[in-house]
Design a protein around this motif. Structure first.
Motif, PDB file in Angstrom:
ATOM      1  N   ASP A 107      -3.251  -4.345  -9.177  1.00 24.78           N
ATOM      2  CA  ASP A 107      -4.654  -4.145  -9.527  1.00 24.78           C
ATOM      3  C   ASP A 107      -5.378  -5.479  -9.653  1.00 24.78           C
ATOM      4  OD1 ASP A 107      -6.918  -2.451 -10.469  1.00 24.78           O
ATOM      5  OD2 ASP A 107      -6.590  -3.538 -12.345  1.00 24.78           O
ATOM      6  N   VAL A 108      -4.717  -6.472 -10.252  1.00 28.09           N
ATOM      7  CA  VAL A 108      -5.321  -7.804 -10.367  1.00 28.09           C
ATOM      8  C   VAL A 108      -5.516  -8.429  -8.986  1.00 28.09           C
ATOM      9  CG1 VAL A 108      -4.990 -10.152 -11.230  1.00 28.09           C
ATOM     10  CG2 VAL A 108      -4.407  -8.207 -12.684  1.00 28.09           C
ATOM     11  N   ILE A 109      -4.530  -8.283  -8.124  1.00 34.49           N
ATOM     12  CA  ILE A 109      -4.649  -8.826  -6.768  1.00 34.49           C
ATOM     13  C   ILE A 109      -5.842  -8.206  -6.050  1.00 34.49           C
ATOM     14  CG2 ILE A 109      -3.526  -8.963  -4.501  1.00 34.49           C
ATOM     15  CD1 ILE A 109      -0.827  -9.074  -6.015  1.00 34.49           C
ATOM     16  N   ARG A 110      -6.029  -6.914  -6.222  1.00 37.65           N
ATOM     17  CA  ARG A 110      -7.165  -6.235  -5.581  1.00 37.65           C
ATOM     18  C   ARG A 110      -8.498  -6.719  -6.146  1.00 37.65           C
ATOM     19  NH1 ARG A 110      -3.615  -1.670  -6.646  1.00 37.65           N
ATOM     20  NH2 ARG A 110      -2.507  -1.116  -4.720  1.00 37.65           N
ATOM     21  N   ARG A 111      -8.532  -7.022  -7.432  1.00 36.94           N
ATOM     22  CA  ARG A 111      -9.784  -7.449  -8.066  1.00 36.94           C
ATOM     23  C   ARG A 111     -10.248  -8.825  -7.586  1.00 36.94           C
ATOM     24  NH1 ARG A 111      -9.031  -6.791 -14.345  1.00 36.94           N
ATOM     25  NH2 ARG A 111      -6.930  -6.011 -13.941  1.00 36.94           N
ATOM     26  N   VAL A 121       5.257 -13.237  -1.669  1.00 37.96           N
ATOM     27  CA  VAL A 121       4.020 -12.767  -1.022  1.00 37.96           C
ATOM     28  C   VAL A 121       2.861 -13.714  -1.303  1.00 37.96           C
ATOM     29  CG1 VAL A 121       4.742 -10.338  -1.099  1.00 37.96           C
ATOM     30  CG2 VAL A 121       3.482 -11.307  -3.038  1.00 37.96           C
ATOM     31  N   ARG A 122       3.167 -14.975  -1.606  1.00 37.24           N
ATOM     32  CA  ARG A 122       2.112 -15.921  -1.996  1.00 37.24           C
ATOM     33  C   ARG A 122       1.051 -16.116  -0.929  1.00 37.24           C
ATOM     34  NH1 ARG A 122       5.490 -21.058  -3.461  1.00 37.24           N
ATOM     35  NH2 ARG A 122       6.779 -20.144  -1.808  1.00 37.24           N
ATOM     36  N   HIS A 123       1.433 -16.088   0.343  1.00 40.65           N
ATOM     37  CA  HIS A 123       0.492 -16.417   1.411  1.00 40.65           C
ATOM     38  C   HIS A 123       0.137 -15.205   2.278  1.00 40.65           C
ATOM     39  CE1 HIS A 123       1.129 -20.516   0.188  1.00 40.65           C
ATOM     40  NE2 HIS A 123       2.424 -20.417   0.423  1.00 40.65           N
ATOM     41  N   LYS A 124       0.324 -14.025   1.704  1.00 39.28           N
ATOM     42  CA  LYS A 124       0.033 -12.806   2.457  1.00 39.28           C
ATOM     43  C   LYS A 124      -1.210 -12.126   1.911  1.00 39.28           C
ATOM     44  CE  LYS A 124       4.850 -12.020   3.763  1.00 39.28           C
ATOM     45  NZ  LYS A 124       5.987 -11.075   3.780  1.00 39.28           N
ATOM     46  N   ASP A 125      -1.948 -11.451   2.822  1.00 46.45           N
ATOM     47  CA  ASP A 125      -3.145 -10.752   2.368  1.00 46.45           C
ATOM     48  C   ASP A 125      -2.761  -9.458   1.656  1.00 46.45           C
ATOM     49  OD1 ASP A 125      -2.514  -8.864   4.343  1.00 46.45           O
ATOM     50  OD2 ASP A 125      -3.908  -9.741   5.792  1.00 46.45           O
ATOM     51  N   LEU A 126      -3.766  -8.797   1.088  1.00 46.23           N
ATOM     52  CA  LEU A 126      -3.517  -7.611   0.268  1.00 46.23           C
ATOM     53  C   LEU A 126      -2.742  -6.539   1.010  1.00 46.23           C
ATOM     54  CD1 LEU A 126      -3.918  -5.950  -2.309  1.00 46.23           C
ATOM     55  CD2 LEU A 126      -6.167  -5.283  -1.416  1.00 46.23           C
ATOM     56  N   GLU A 127      -3.133  -6.271   2.254  1.00 43.02           N
ATOM     57  CA  GLU A 127      -2.475  -5.220   3.027  1.00 43.02           C
ATOM     58  C   GLU A 127      -1.001  -5.551   3.254  1.00 43.02           C
ATOM     59  OE1 GLU A 127      -5.357  -6.603   3.787  1.00 43.02           O
ATOM     60  OE2 GLU A 127      -6.707  -4.910   3.380  1.00 43.02           O
ATOM     61  N   ALA A 128      -0.726  -6.822   3.509  1.00 41.20           N
ATOM     62  CA  ALA A 128       0.666  -7.233   3.738  1.00 41.20           C
ATOM     63  C   ALA A 128       1.481  -7.130   2.450  1.00 41.20           C
ATOM     64  CB  ALA A 128       0.705  -8.659   4.280  1.00 41.20           C
ATOM     65  N   VAL A 129       0.857  -7.465   1.316  1.00 45.97           N
ATOM     66  CA  VAL A 129       1.563  -7.351   0.037  1.00 45.97           C
ATOM     67  C   VAL A 129       1.907  -5.893  -0.246  1.00 45.97           C
ATOM     68  CG1 VAL A 129       1.403  -7.691  -2.460  1.00 45.97           C
ATOM     69  CG2 VAL A 129       0.458  -9.412  -0.905  1.00 45.97           C
ATOM     70  N   GLU A 130       0.930  -5.020  -0.045  1.00 45.89           N
ATOM     71  CA  GLU A 130       1.172  -3.601  -0.274  1.00 45.89           C
ATOM     72  C   GLU A 130       2.262  -3.071   0.648  1.00 45.89           C
ATOM     73  OE1 GLU A 130      -2.828  -2.219   0.254  1.00 45.89           O
ATOM     74  OE2 GLU A 130      -3.183  -2.114  -1.921  1.00 45.89           O
ATOM     75  N   ALA A 131       2.271  -3.544   1.901  1.00 49.63           N
ATOM     76  CA  ALA A 131       3.294  -3.107   2.856  1.00 49.63           C
ATOM     77  C   ALA A 131       4.680  -3.574   2.424  1.00 49.63           C
ATOM     78  CB  ALA A 131       2.964  -3.634   4.249  1.00 49.63           C
ATOM     79  N   GLU A 132       4.764  -4.808   1.889  1.00 50.32           N
ATOM     80  CA  GLU A 132       6.039  -5.329   1.417  1.00 50.32           C
ATOM     81  C   GLU A 132       6.580  -4.460   0.279  1.00 50.32           C
ATOM     82  OE1 GLU A 132       8.077  -7.491   2.380  1.00 50.32           O
ATOM     83  OE2 GLU A 132       7.107  -9.174   3.372  1.00 50.32           O
ATOM     84  N   ILE A 133       5.701  -4.079  -0.626  1.00 49.55           N
ATOM     85  CA  ILE A 133       6.128  -3.273  -1.773  1.00 49.55           C
ATOM     86  C   ILE A 133       6.594  -1.896  -1.315  1.00 49.55           C
ATOM     87  CG2 ILE A 133       5.321  -2.127  -3.867  1.00 49.55           C
ATOM     88  CD1 ILE A 133       3.525  -4.557  -4.315  1.00 49.55           C
ATOM     89  N   ILE A 134       5.854  -1.294  -0.410  1.00 49.49           N
ATOM     90  CA  ILE A 134       6.225   0.033   0.091  1.00 49.49           C
ATOM     91  C   ILE A 134       7.567  -0.024   0.796  1.00 49.49           C
ATOM     92  CG2 ILE A 134       5.617   1.817   1.779  1.00 49.49           C
ATOM     93  CD1 ILE A 134       2.671   1.213   1.126  1.00 49.49           C
TER      94      ILE A 134
END
Length: 242
Positions: free
Chosen positions: A159-163, A225-238
């Motif tokens: 949620d913080v990353i999205r904000r 995931v330091r250098h990845k955009d939001l979509e990539a971070v979410e994909a990594e978690i999934i």
């Protein structure tokens, strides 16, 4: 306090790790207080409060050094691996971002001194409207990011990353409003430059909160995931849940 280290075979090691966690919380509390007080010093035209914010940054610097010393000692003494090493690395990175948040709060406090100390031309109050709003928003981001670390709360971290995108949009909107204001009153150009620097400092605080939340992802999922955009971070978690 999270339970990542609960049940560790060496109880004194647990104690050391828990002490590091408490240092993180202590630094977070100081950094957030600095941001709030720096913003309040601008709102109240309180030069003395601004000076106190600048001086209090030394407390964060001292705790930063203390945390580094504890981390070095813990690594040398325990030689942690796997999950334990990942946790110690996460603490080190979080402390670094919190120390930088204190630096940005100090920059904000210096605006108060520049605007209101002595016989100077003070800025139009409307120029400062966005500073206080952004300060409140990014401070809550910092608190939530560290709470996510303390609770190992991946949802809160995300949620913080999205904000962070909201902070970026608010920064651009504030610049547009300042530009419009300057078109109506060009005498405020000098003050506008300083306000932009203050907004930039607040945007960076939001960025540090995002960084801390990314470290939480690393700690919980073992994914950098330091250098990845939001979509990539979410994909990594999934991908780790499959």
């Amino acid at each position: 306090m999270n339970e990542m280290t609960d049940g560790h075979i060496v109880s004194s090691y647990n104690k050391d790790l828990n002490h590091l966690h408490q240092l993180v919380i202590q630094i977070k509390d100081l950094a957030c207080r600095q941001v709030r007080e720096a913003a309040r010093s601008l709102e109240d035209e309180d030069v003395e409060l601004a000076r106190a914010v600048i001086v209090s940054d030394r407390e964060i610097d001292a705790l930063d050094i203390k945390a580094d010393e504890e981390i070095i000692r813990l690594i040398a003494k325990r030689q942690p691996v796997a999950r334990d090493l990942r946790e110690i690395m996460t603490v080190a990175k979080i402390v670094g971002d919190l120390e930088r948040i204190g630096d940005q709060a100090r920059r904000l406090a210096r605006l108060t001194i520049r605007f209101y100390d002595g016989d100077v031309i003070t800025p139009n109050r409307h120029l400062l409207d966005d500073l206080n709003k952004m300060a409140d928003f990014v401070t809550r981001m910092v608190e939530d990011s560290v709470n996510a670390f303390d609770d190992l709360d991946l949802n809160r971290a995300m949620d913080v990353i999205r904000r962070d995108s909201i902070v970026s949009n608010d920064f651009r909107s504030a610049l547009r409003r300042l530009s419009t204001f300057i078109m109506e009153d060009s005498r405020s150009v000098g003050h506008m430059v300083d306000v932009v620097l203050g907004l930039r400092a607040l945007e960076r605080i939001g960025g540090h909160a995002k960084n801390i939340s990314r470290y939480v992802v690393f700690l919980v999922k073992g994914k950098d995931v330091r250098h990845k955009d939001l979509e990539a971070v979410e994909a990594e978690i999934i991908s780790t849940l499959k």
